[in-house]
Design a protein around this motif. Structure first.
Motif, PDB file in Angstrom:
ATOM      1  N   UNK A 259     -71.408  20.691  40.659  1.00 10.21           N
ATOM      2  CA  UNK A 259     -71.027  21.700  39.666  1.00 10.21           C
ATOM      3  C   UNK A 259     -69.587  21.506  39.179  1.00 10.21           C
ATOM      4  N   UNK A 260     -69.023  20.330  39.448  1.00  9.70           N
ATOM      5  CA  UNK A 260     -67.618  20.077  39.123  1.00  9.70           C
ATOM      6  C   UNK A 260     -67.304  20.285  37.640  1.00  9.70           C
ATOM      7  N   UNK A 261     -68.232  19.935  36.765  1.00 13.06           N
ATOM      8  CA  UNK A 261     -67.966  20.060  35.335  1.00 13.06           C
ATOM      9  C   UNK A 261     -67.706  21.506  34.930  1.00 13.06           C
ATOM     10  N   UNK A 262     -68.350  22.426  35.604  1.00 17.98           N
ATOM     11  CA  UNK A 262     -68.201  23.852  35.279  1.00 17.98           C
ATOM     12  C   UNK A 262     -67.136  24.555  36.116  1.00 17.98           C
ATOM     13  N   UNK A 263     -66.970  24.163  37.378  1.00 23.82           N
ATOM     14  CA  UNK A 263     -66.107  24.939  38.282  1.00 23.82           C
ATOM     15  C   UNK A 263     -64.930  24.146  38.834  1.00 23.82           C
ATOM     16  N   UNK A 264     -64.818  22.877  38.502  1.00 19.01           N
ATOM     17  CA  UNK A 264     -63.728  22.075  39.030  1.00 19.01           C
ATOM     18  C   UNK A 264     -64.039  21.545  40.421  1.00 19.01           C
ATOM     19  N   UNK A 265     -63.079  20.823  40.988  1.00 17.40           N
ATOM     20  CA  UNK A 265     -63.300  20.195  42.293  1.00 17.40           C
ATOM     21  C   UNK A 265     -62.226  20.518  43.318  1.00 17.40           C
ATOM     22  N   UNK A 266     -61.080  21.042  42.892  1.00 21.06           N
ATOM     23  CA  UNK A 266     -59.987  21.311  43.815  1.00 21.06           C
ATOM     24  C   UNK A 266     -60.100  22.708  44.429  1.00 21.06           C
ATOM     25  N   UNK A 267     -59.613  22.829  45.668  1.00 21.70           N
ATOM     26  CA  UNK A 267     -59.473  24.131  46.315  1.00 21.70           C
ATOM     27  C   UNK A 267     -58.176  24.120  47.098  1.00 21.70           C
ATOM     28  N   UNK A 290     -72.431  24.039  52.797  1.00 22.70           N
ATOM     29  CA  UNK A 290     -72.398  23.668  54.212  1.00 22.70           C
ATOM     30  C   UNK A 290     -71.216  24.283  54.943  1.00 22.70           C
ATOM     31  N   UNK A 291     -70.284  24.801  54.198  1.00 28.07           N
ATOM     32  CA  UNK A 291     -69.098  25.388  54.803  1.00 28.07           C
ATOM     33  C   UNK A 291     -67.943  25.361  53.825  1.00 28.07           C
ATOM     34  N   UNK A 292     -66.772  25.847  54.242  1.00 25.27           N
ATOM     35  CA  UNK A 292     -65.616  25.917  53.343  1.00 25.27           C
ATOM     36  C   UNK A 292     -65.215  24.543  52.820  1.00 25.27           C
ATOM     37  N   UNK A 293     -64.613  24.482  51.644  1.00 24.31           N
ATOM     38  CA  UNK A 293     -64.088  23.213  51.138  1.00 24.31           C
ATOM     39  C   UNK A 293     -63.032  22.671  52.100  1.00 24.31           C
ATOM     40  N   UNK A 294     -62.964  21.362  52.217  1.00 21.73           N
ATOM     41  CA  UNK A 294     -61.992  20.726  53.099  1.00 21.73           C
ATOM     42  C   UNK A 294     -61.220  19.660  52.334  1.00 21.73           C
ATOM     43  N   UNK A 295     -59.911  19.784  52.335  1.00 23.62           N
ATOM     44  CA  UNK A 295     -59.041  18.773  51.727  1.00 23.62           C
ATOM     45  C   UNK A 295     -57.652  18.933  52.307  1.00 23.62           C
ATOM     46  N   UNK A 296     -56.799  17.965  52.052  1.00 23.45           N
ATOM     47  CA  UNK A 296     -55.437  18.020  52.570  1.00 23.45           C
ATOM     48  C   UNK A 296     -54.681  19.216  52.021  1.00 23.45           C
ATOM     49  N   UNK A 297     -54.957  19.608  50.783  1.00 22.72           N
ATOM     50  CA  UNK A 297     -54.210  20.699  50.164  1.00 22.72           C
ATOM     51  C   UNK A 297     -54.799  22.076  50.429  1.00 22.72           C
ATOM     52  N   UNK A 298     -55.955  22.151  51.061  1.00 21.01           N
ATOM     53  CA  UNK A 298     -56.640  23.436  51.235  1.00 21.01           C
ATOM     54  C   UNK A 298     -56.011  24.271  52.334  1.00 21.01           C
ATOM     55  N   UNK A 299     -55.694  25.511  52.010  1.00 20.75           N
ATOM     56  CA  UNK A 299     -55.277  26.522  52.980  1.00 20.75           C
ATOM     57  C   UNK A 299     -56.429  27.498  53.181  1.00 20.75           C
ATOM     58  N   UNK A 300     -56.550  28.023  54.395  1.00 23.62           N
ATOM     59  CA  UNK A 300     -57.641  28.937  54.737  1.00 23.62           C
ATOM     60  C   UNK A 300     -57.051  30.326  54.984  1.00 23.62           C
ATOM     61  N   UNK A 301     -57.450  31.274  54.133  1.00 24.09           N
ATOM     62  CA  UNK A 301     -56.853  32.614  54.167  1.00 24.09           C
ATOM     63  C   UNK A 301     -57.884  33.596  54.705  1.00 24.09           C
ATOM     64  N   UNK A 302     -57.667  34.051  55.932  1.00 31.23           N
ATOM     65  CA  UNK A 302     -58.578  34.984  56.585  1.00 31.23           C
ATOM     66  C   UNK A 302     -58.396  36.387  56.033  1.00 31.23           C
ATOM     67  N   UNK A 303     -59.495  37.055  55.737  1.00 28.78           N
ATOM     68  CA  UNK A 303     -59.516  38.483  55.474  1.00 28.78           C
ATOM     69  C   UNK A 303     -59.985  39.132  56.765  1.00 28.78           C
ATOM     70  N   UNK A 304     -59.103  39.763  57.525  1.00 26.44           N
ATOM     71  CA  UNK A 304     -59.448  40.205  58.884  1.00 26.44           C
ATOM     72  C   UNK A 304     -60.284  41.476  58.904  1.00 26.44           C
ATOM     73  N   UNK A 305     -61.575  41.295  58.779  1.00 24.91           N
ATOM     74  CA  UNK A 305     -62.499  42.422  58.739  1.00 24.91           C
ATOM     75  C   UNK A 305     -62.887  42.900  60.129  1.00 24.91           C
ATOM     76  N   UNK A 337     -62.093  21.460  59.271  1.00 25.01           N
ATOM     77  CA  UNK A 337     -61.697  20.061  59.353  1.00 25.01           C
ATOM     78  C   UNK A 337     -60.926  19.727  60.623  1.00 25.01           C
ATOM     79  N   UNK A 338     -60.924  18.461  60.979  1.00 30.13           N
ATOM     80  CA  UNK A 338     -60.266  18.004  62.193  1.00 30.13           C
ATOM     81  C   UNK A 338     -58.745  18.142  62.111  1.00 30.13           C
ATOM     82  N   UNK A 339     -58.208  18.122  60.897  1.00 24.88           N
ATOM     83  CA  UNK A 339     -56.753  18.172  60.738  1.00 24.88           C
ATOM     84  C   UNK A 339     -56.231  19.592  60.566  1.00 24.88           C
TER      85      UNK A 339
END
Length: 448
Positions: A259-267, A290-305, A337-339
């Protein structure tokens, strides 16, 4: 005669009892908590704990809704407290994990609740504030524009968006323990809180856009794209435009491949609660999530419910399995991701979530028995966090007035109408996006 006197005394006694009863009933009546003009009050307004109904099986957050709006209603004229509360706490210092040097942390201020008719205890219009200098000197940023709009009175420039190690004190735990769910620490023990937030102790922990110096490329303004999962994006061909922003925020079942053409590829920022992430992996596996996007630039922001989020955060930051709870023995590297490291993990402050609920999305649900379940949707929190952190915000994949023309999600293979759940008010969120767009505070993508 004696009988007459006894009858008179009896009537007087009964009348007195009736007067006392009526007085008690009037004092015990419901208190008004409509929006009123605010004035400063020194110190905290203490509330009481309520038994809470925790939405441990929260339905998937939606970015669309069923009801139709022909035009958005006018913005509610909230008049919250001025954002110049006195400093009632001391500055904090911390040890930077990377090099062990002592670094001055952002000064913490307490914004006090407004004076006026008593609010219900669960509202808690009192928030943590941090005086963090702006990352840019953008001449046309949201902070400069918001004061000229109907949102100026309720926008707190220095609201603490993220929680980190410097926030954990017995006093703050006592204050926030009054509020259940995502809006406080009401069902979180102090030991778990300390163990989790102690890993969030670097500058990246309190800055949502922590790597701005590395990616600014001498830009004067920070441009952010908040990407929801709504069907309005299908066939939009907005992918390149989305990826051209400095930061790209996504949430929950954010399927990118195909779906990259419509929504892009970066997170760059993925917002979620452990519950919504797990629900998304189950519900949208067939569509390719399959799960959250994974890349070197991706930060994971928890909403603590729930406490589940604190346990998952701690395990991810320490590269261990989740120690207990519903995700016991799960490996966080599978999702992040492992990193993954503490520098890539962030967590919204419960004061920020309660502030968004109280001042931007104060739904009528708060007057019902579902009040403890209600919170802004995960997508709404993501977009409003971008509004408080970025200079310019574009929103894609959020509900627009013609929403019935599109399926629930952009990746649906067949048309799926959307549903409502008691824990979110999607009608109010849809109106808010229109109001922010009309006020020039966001640029909302809508089909021509």
């Amino acid at each position: 005669m004696a009988l007459h006197r006894r009858l008179v005394v009896g009537v007087v006694a009964v009348g007195s009892l009736l007067c006392v009863y009526m007085l008690c009933v009037s004092l015990d009546g419901p208190l008004s908590w409509s929006m009123v003009p605010f004035r400063h009050l020194q110190g905290f307004i203490r509330g009481t704990n309520e038994s809470s109904s925790r939405d441990s099986e929260e339905p998937l957050d939606r970015e669309t809704s069923r009801d139709q709006w022909t035009r958005p209603p006018p913005a509610a004229q909230h008049k919250p407290a001025e954002n110049n509360a006195p400093d009632v706490s001391k500055s904090s210092s911390r040890t930077d994990e990377a090099d062990g040097t002592r670094t001055k942390g952002p000064p913490m201020l307490q914004l006090v609740q407004a004076d006026g008719p008593t609010e219900p205890p669960f509202i808690g219009d009192t928030y943590m504030s941090e005086d963090i200098p702006p990352l840019t000197q953008c001449p046309d940023n949201i902070r400069s524009r918001v004061t000229k709009t109907a949102f100026g009175g309720r926008f707190l420039e220095h609201i603490a968006v993220l929680q980190w190690a410097g926030h954990v004190t017995p006093e703050q735990h006592q204050r926030l323990s009054r509020y259940p769910g995502a809006h406080g620490w009401g069902e979180l023990d102090y030991k778990t809180l300390v163990e989790t937030l102690s890993v969030l102790n670097s500058t990246s922990s309190w800055q949502l856009l922590d790597d701005w110096p590395d990616r600014s490329n001498k830009s004067e303004c920070i441009r952010c794209a908040a990407v929801g999962n709504g069907g309005v994006l299908k066939g939009s061909k907005k992918g390149k435009e989305i990826d051209a922003h400095h930061y790209v925020f996504r949430t929950n079942g954010a399927i990118i491949e195909g779906f990259e053409q419509d929504v892009g590829s970066r997170t760059t920022h993925y917002t979620f609660s452990t519950n919504t992430m797990m629900n998304s992996m189950r519900a949208y596996a067939g569509a390719g999530f399959r799960g959250p996007p994974q890349s070197k630039e991706t930060r994971y922001v928890f909403l603590p419910d729930h406490d589940r989020d604190y346990l998952m955060m701690k395990a991810a930051a320490t590269h261990r399995l989740v120690e207990r709870g519903r995700e016991k023995d799960k490996d966080p590297s599978r999702y992040f991701g492992e990193d993954v490291s503490a520098e890539k993990l962030k967590m919204y402050h419960p004061d920020f979530l309660r502030y968004l609920r109280n001042r931007f999305l104060r739904s009528g649900i708060l007057k019902t028995r579902y009040k403890n379940m209600y919170r802004p949707s995960t997508g709404a929190v993501m977009l409003l966090a971008a509004l408080h952190a970025c200079d310019q915000v574009s929103a894609y994949g959020f509900m627009t007035p013609d929403y019935r023309n599109y399926s629930d999600h952009y990746y649906d293979s067949t048309y799926h109408p959307v549903g409502f759940f008691a824990n979110h008010d999607m009608r109010m969120e849809m109106a808010l996006w229109q109001q922010l767009h009309q006020a020039g505070l966001i640029r909302l993508y809508m089909h021509a």
